[in-house]
Every structure is written in structure tokens, then in C-alpha cells.
Design a protein around this motif. Structure first.
Motif, PDB file in Angstrom:
ATOM      1  N   ALA A  32       0.836  -1.206   0.000  1.00 26.35           N
ATOM      2  CA  ALA A  32       0.000   0.000   0.000  1.00 26.35           C
ATOM      3  C   ALA A  32       0.869   1.254   0.000  1.00 26.35           C
ATOM      4  O   ALA A  32       0.580   2.240  -0.716  1.00 26.35           O
ATOM      5  N   ALA A  33       1.945   1.232   0.774  1.00 21.34           N
ATOM      6  CA  ALA A  33       2.851   2.385   0.828  1.00 21.34           C
ATOM      7  C   ALA A  33       3.519   2.616  -0.529  1.00 21.34           C
ATOM      8  O   ALA A  33       3.595   3.757  -1.016  1.00 21.34           O
ATOM      9  N   ARG A  34       3.996   1.549  -1.159  1.00 23.42           N
ATOM     10  CA  ARG A  34       4.653   1.673  -2.468  1.00 23.42           C
ATOM     11  C   ARG A  34       3.710   2.234  -3.521  1.00 23.42           C
ATOM     12  O   ARG A  34       4.081   3.100  -4.312  1.00 23.42           O
ATOM     13  N   VAL A 115      11.270   8.525   2.087  1.00 27.10           N
ATOM     14  CA  VAL A 115      10.247   8.910   3.065  1.00 27.10           C
ATOM     15  C   VAL A 115      10.278   7.849   4.159  1.00 27.10           C
ATOM     16  O   VAL A 115      10.082   6.660   3.884  1.00 27.10           O
ATOM     17  N   GLY A 116      10.542   8.250   5.390  1.00 26.09           N
ATOM     18  CA  GLY A 116      10.611   7.285   6.483  1.00 26.09           C
ATOM     19  C   GLY A 116      10.047   7.846   7.765  1.00 26.09           C
ATOM     20  O   GLY A 116      10.091   9.061   8.002  1.00 26.09           O
ATOM     21  N   VAL A 117       9.507   6.957   8.609  1.00 23.47           N
ATOM     22  CA  VAL A 117       8.953   7.357   9.909  1.00 23.47           C
ATOM     23  C   VAL A 117       9.335   6.304  10.942  1.00 23.47           C
ATOM     24  O   VAL A 117       9.577   5.135  10.599  1.00 23.47           O
ATOM     25  N   PRO A 118       9.397   6.689  12.209  1.00 22.45           N
ATOM     26  CA  PRO A 118       9.693   5.701  13.256  1.00 22.45           C
ATOM     27  C   PRO A 118       8.506   4.750  13.444  1.00 22.45           C
ATOM     28  O   PRO A 118       7.359   5.121  13.238  1.00 22.45           O
ATOM     29  N   MET A 130       9.842   2.491   9.313  1.00 22.16           N
ATOM     30  CA  MET A 130       9.185   2.098   8.078  1.00 22.16           C
ATOM     31  C   MET A 130       9.517   3.163   7.044  1.00 22.16           C
ATOM     32  O   MET A 130       9.416   4.361   7.337  1.00 22.16           O
ATOM     33  N   ALA A 131       9.933   2.742   5.845  1.00 17.92           N
ATOM     34  CA  ALA A 131      10.398   3.732   4.870  1.00 17.92           C
ATOM     35  C   ALA A 131      10.129   3.279   3.441  1.00 17.92           C
ATOM     36  O   ALA A 131       9.953   2.083   3.168  1.00 17.92           O
ATOM     37  N   MET A 149       2.453   7.525   5.932  1.00 19.30           N
ATOM     38  CA  MET A 149       3.389   6.544   6.463  1.00 19.30           C
ATOM     39  C   MET A 149       3.242   6.395   7.979  1.00 19.30           C
ATOM     40  O   MET A 149       3.359   5.279   8.516  1.00 19.30           O
ATOM     41  N   ARG A 150       2.987   7.491   8.672  1.00 19.46           N
ATOM     42  CA  ARG A 150       2.799   7.408  10.121  1.00 19.46           C
ATOM     43  C   ARG A 150       1.573   6.552  10.464  1.00 19.46           C
ATOM     44  O   ARG A 150       1.584   5.789  11.426  1.00 19.46           O
ATOM     45  N   MET A 151       0.530   6.708   9.660  1.00 19.66           N
ATOM     46  CA  MET A 151      -0.670   5.909   9.891  1.00 19.66           C
ATOM     47  C   MET A 151      -0.363   4.411   9.721  1.00 19.66           C
ATOM     48  O   MET A 151      -0.750   3.577  10.539  1.00 19.66           O
ATOM     49  N   LEU A 152       0.365   4.078   8.652  1.00 21.65           N
ATOM     50  CA  LEU A 152       0.717   2.680   8.428  1.00 21.65           C
ATOM     51  C   LEU A 152       1.636   2.158   9.532  1.00 21.65           C
ATOM     52  O   LEU A 152       1.509   1.012   9.968  1.00 21.65           O
ATOM     53  N   ALA A 153       2.559   2.999   9.984  1.00 26.07           N
ATOM     54  CA  ALA A 153       3.474   2.593  11.051  1.00 26.07           C
ATOM     55  C   ALA A 153       2.721   2.319  12.353  1.00 26.07           C
ATOM     56  O   ALA A 153       3.065   1.402  13.101  1.00 26.07           O
ATOM     57  N   ARG A 154       1.677   3.112  12.621  1.00 28.79           N
ATOM     58  CA  ARG A 154       0.877   2.880  13.824  1.00 28.79           C
ATOM     59  C   ARG A 154       0.150   1.531  13.746  1.00 28.79           C
ATOM     60  O   ARG A 154       0.065   0.788  14.726  1.00 28.79           O
ATOM     61  N   ILE A 155      -0.382   1.219  12.573  1.00 32.60           N
ATOM     62  CA  ILE A 155      -1.063  -0.066  12.396  1.00 32.60           C
ATOM     63  C   ILE A 155      -0.094  -1.217  12.649  1.00 32.60           C
ATOM     64  O   ILE A 155      -0.412  -2.186  13.342  1.00 32.60           O
TER      65      ILE A 155
END
Length: 426
Positions: A32-34, A115-118, A130-131, A149-155
Motif C-alpha cells: 500500500a505504501a509503495r 520517506v521514512g517514519v519511526p 518504516m520507509a 506513512m505514520r498511519m501505516l506505522a501505527r497499524i
């Protein structure tokens, strides 16, 4: 160390990133991110000590010399610098960023945009990152992509936490079951199985009990053991405990033992009962899935040849009673208590049971009623032609057998010209 970050010693999630269902979830998340960011590769990487471990990589990983389980020094990729606030979460053009352009990975992996997030756990620990990366600069990358990306990282972080809780629970269950086995806290009580005509005990069912400060029902223990891979070990321990009572029983009675299909066909079980096979009945519930009936029947047949008998337990409680019985051809069919309760008051139950008893007799098996609690139920079953029964009316598990006065054969038995009493194997 980054504030709020976990160390290798206190991070129970190190291996969980690769377990199901997290694996399927992260694959979907990365794809989904890609697609949303239109990048070449998306990945999730864990910070493990001084390393960054790429747990999941989606896309053409070879472009950037990446792969799942690749371990690199923690500062090699942009992720650590990003979590420390040294690099931006969105870098549209790495060549234009003074810090990113100076990093070796930019040239080695030929990264054009990032693009990356913790990935931060709910308790504040930074698990990793996640990046998404591309070989070409992308000047459309910005705050919108970072929010996504932050939303996906939270999931993903929520899934990791669930996996961690489940892993802790599994470890605790394993430790509890190991303690039960080690300390001998699994014991056996016996419940009599009585001939409804003579009133005499013809057998005893062995029922497992677990001692401890917080006792739980046996089915809870066995389900927990199966969940953590200790099911066969706990079952065999219960069989050993039950067999200790065999020599204490009257010589013309049998011992009935509950086992799963897997245990019933195991060589360990066959070895355990080899010295008393002709006095053993194994009970397998109709709810227990038998994946391969021919294999099951073949394995059990070897024990039956040596005198063991096979019983279908809880018959009538599910939807597969007749198919299950026809497929396994039992010696004994134990009628579930749901069919027995208040049978003296319920015409429909009596009609159903009458048909089941006829079916059981036609396949040359013996019917045993479970859960009999009153004299009225016992008398009604006797009139229907049920041969044997067990339940609180005859004796609770661990108590002495209740004496039941002999009675005349039922009209059904008189019409057949015989009274069917559960025989011992020859």
C-alpha cells in the motif's frame, strides 16, 4: 541511546516481526505504501542493538542491495538519523540534502528520494522504522506522504504489540504446563460406568484433574497445552496417571481414557498401554478432527486387535455424528448429556434417542449415556434400551459408586430377547 528506545535485552519483539499474522499484514501495508507513494521499494527495519535488521522488504530490493533479514550497521541507512531528528522524514532529492548526500548509502544504493517514519510502540519504545525509497528524486514527496506513512506505522506497531502480548502469554502457558508436569500436579479421578440392568460398574472413566493455587478446568489446560505445542506431552502424562489406577479396579471392569486422534495413533501411546490393552477403552470426541480416517483406523486397528476398544465420545453434540461413527466403526458410542437431560419429560428427545440406539445396535456397538443425574433419567434410558450409563446419579468423579438396585430387563430388551451388557474384550 535514543530516548524511549528499547534495547536488545528488553525487546521481546525481535522475532515477532516475522510471525503470522504480522507477516501478511506488513506485506499488505508495504505494498500500500509503495503504490500510494509510487516508490521502488518499501521496507520495515528493526533497531536491534547496533544493527538495523530489514525484517520486510517489498518491491525490487536488489536495486538498493536490500533483502529481508539483511543486517547492516545502524547508521548505514537514513533511518537512525531520521529518528534522531538529524534527517527529515521526507527527502525529495537526496542529492540536494547536505546530510543525506554525504552518507555512503546514498551512492552505494543509488537512492534518489526517501520517506521514512519511526515505528514506535504504544509504550513509547522505538522499535524501528518504516520507509520508502526510490532511485529517482521525487519532488512531490512531502508532509502528506509522511502522514500516510505514520498511519501505516501505527497499524504495524499495534500488530507488533498484540504479537508481543500473545508471545508473553504463550511463554507463561508453557511455563505453567511445564511446572504441572515437573511437579506432578496432574492427577486422575475415576467416574463409574454402570450397567443399567444389574446396577454393577462395568468400567471407569479416567478424568484428569490439575492441582494448584489457581485450579482451572481440564479442558482449559489441554487447550492451552495444544496452543503452545505441549498437547501430546500433557495428554501422555494424563494417560500415565490414569494407568496407575488400572490394577486397583475390579478385574471384570475396564478403564476408559480420553485421548486426541493424534495421541491415539502415536507410538508413545501404544507403548504405554501395551501391558493392559484388553482392559482399555479410548474415547475420542466426535468434535476432534480426524484428518485421515484410513490412517486413523489402521493405527487404531492394531490396538483393537490386541483387545483395546474404541469409543466415540459426545455423540449427538455436533453435526457429524453419523458420518464420524460410520467412518471409525466404534465399539462404544457415548451419548452426549445434551441428549440425556430431562429425557423422561421430552418426547422429542426420546424419539431421537430411540433412533440413535437402533442405529448403534445395528453397527454392533454399545450405547453409553453420559450425564445421568436423576433416577427418572436412568429409568427412562433403561426403558429405551440403553445398556450403560454414567453421571452424578451413579457417582461423581472420585466418589464411590452409588449402589443401584438390579431391575427387570426393559420391554425393549425383552422384545430383542437379550440384554446387552458391555463386554470386556476377549
Amino acid at each position: 541511546m535514543i530516548a524511549g528506545e528499547s534495547t536488545p535485552g528488553d525487546n521481546a519483539l525481535t522475532t515477532l516481526a516475522l510471525e503470522e499474522p504480522a507477516r501478511m499484514l506488513i506485506d499488505d501495508i508495504l505494498e500500500a505504501a509503495r503504490e500510494y507513494l509510487d516508490t521502488d521499494v518499501a521496507f520495515v527495519a528493526e533497531f536491534a542493538g547496533g544493527e538495523q535488521v530489514f525484517r520486510h522488504v517489498a518491491g525490487d530490493a536488489a536495486l538498493f542491495r536490500l533483502s529481508s533479514e539483511l543486517r547492516v550497521p545502524r547508521g548505514w541507512m537514513y533511518c537512525q538519523a531520521m529518528t534522531e531528528g538529524v534527517l527529515s522524514e521526507a527527502i525529495p532529492d537526496t542529492a540536494a540534502d547536505p546530510i543525506a548526500s554525504a552518507m555512503e548509502v546514498t551512492l552505494e544504493a543509488n537512492i534518489g528520494s526517501y520517506v521514512g517514519v519511526p515505528v514506535s510502540l504504544p509504550d513509547g519504545r522505538v522499535w524501528g522504522s518504516m520507509a520508502c525509497v526510490s532511485r529517482s528524486p521525487d519532488h512531490s514527496v512531502g508532509k502528506r506522504d509522511v502522514r500516510f506513512m505514520r498511519m501505516l506505522a501505527r497499524i504495524y506497531a499495534e500488530q507488533l504489540e498484540r504479537e508481543e502480548r500473545e508471545a508473553v502469554a504463550r511463554r507463561q502457558k508453557r511455563a505453567q504446563i511445564r511446572a504441572v508436569l515437573r511437579e506432578g500436579r496432574l492427577t486422575t479421578v475415576l467416574q463409574p460406568i454402570v450397567d443399567l440392568v444389574s446396577g454393577a460398574a462395568v468400567g471407569f472413566e479416567a478424568l484428569a484433574r490439575f492441582e494448584g493455587e489457581t485450579p482451572q478446568p481440564p479442558d482449559v489446560w489441554f487447550a492451552a497445552a495444544e496452543e503452545v505445542g505441549l498437547g501430546p506431552e500433557l495428554e501422555l502424562a494424563a494417560v500415565r496417571s490414569a494407568l496407575e489406577h488400572l490394577d486397583t479396579l475390579p478385574p471384570d471392569t475396564y478403564l476408559s481414557i480420553n485421548v486426541s486422534p493424534e495421541t491415539a495413533v502415536s507410538t508413545e501411546f501404544a507403548t504405554l498401554i501395551e501391558n493392559g490393552t484388553d482392559r482399555i477403552v479410548i474415547e475420542v470426541t466426535e468434535h476432534a478432527a480426524i484428518g485421515d480416517y484410513p490412517q486413523f483406523n489402521s493405527s487404531v486397528a492394531r490396538l483393537r486387535f490386541r483387545g483395546m476398544r474404541y469409543a466415540v465420545d459426545d455423540a449427538g453434540a455436533g453435526f457429524a455424528t453419523f458420518s464420524h461413527i460410520l467412518s471409525t466403526k466404534p465399539d462404544i458410542v457415548k451419548l452426549d448429556m445434551s441428549l440425556i437431560r430431562d429425557i423422561h419429560r421430552d418426547l422429542a428427545r426420546r424419539a431421537l434417542l430411540h433412533g440413535l440406539i437402533y442405529f448403534i445396535e445395528q453397527i454392533n456397538a454399545t450405547a453409553v449415556a453420559e450425564g445421568v443425574e436423576t433416577v427418572e433419567e436412568a429409568e427412562s434410558l433403561k426403558r429405551l434400551g440403553v445398556h450403560c450409563a454414567q453421571g452424578y446419579y451413579f457417582g461423581r468423579p472420585g466418589e464411590a459408586v452409588r449402589t443401584v438396585a438390579p431391575s427387570r430387563p426393559s420391554q425393549a430388551d425383552e422384545r430383542r430377547g437379550r440384554v446387552r451388557v458391555l463386554p470386556l474384550a476377549k
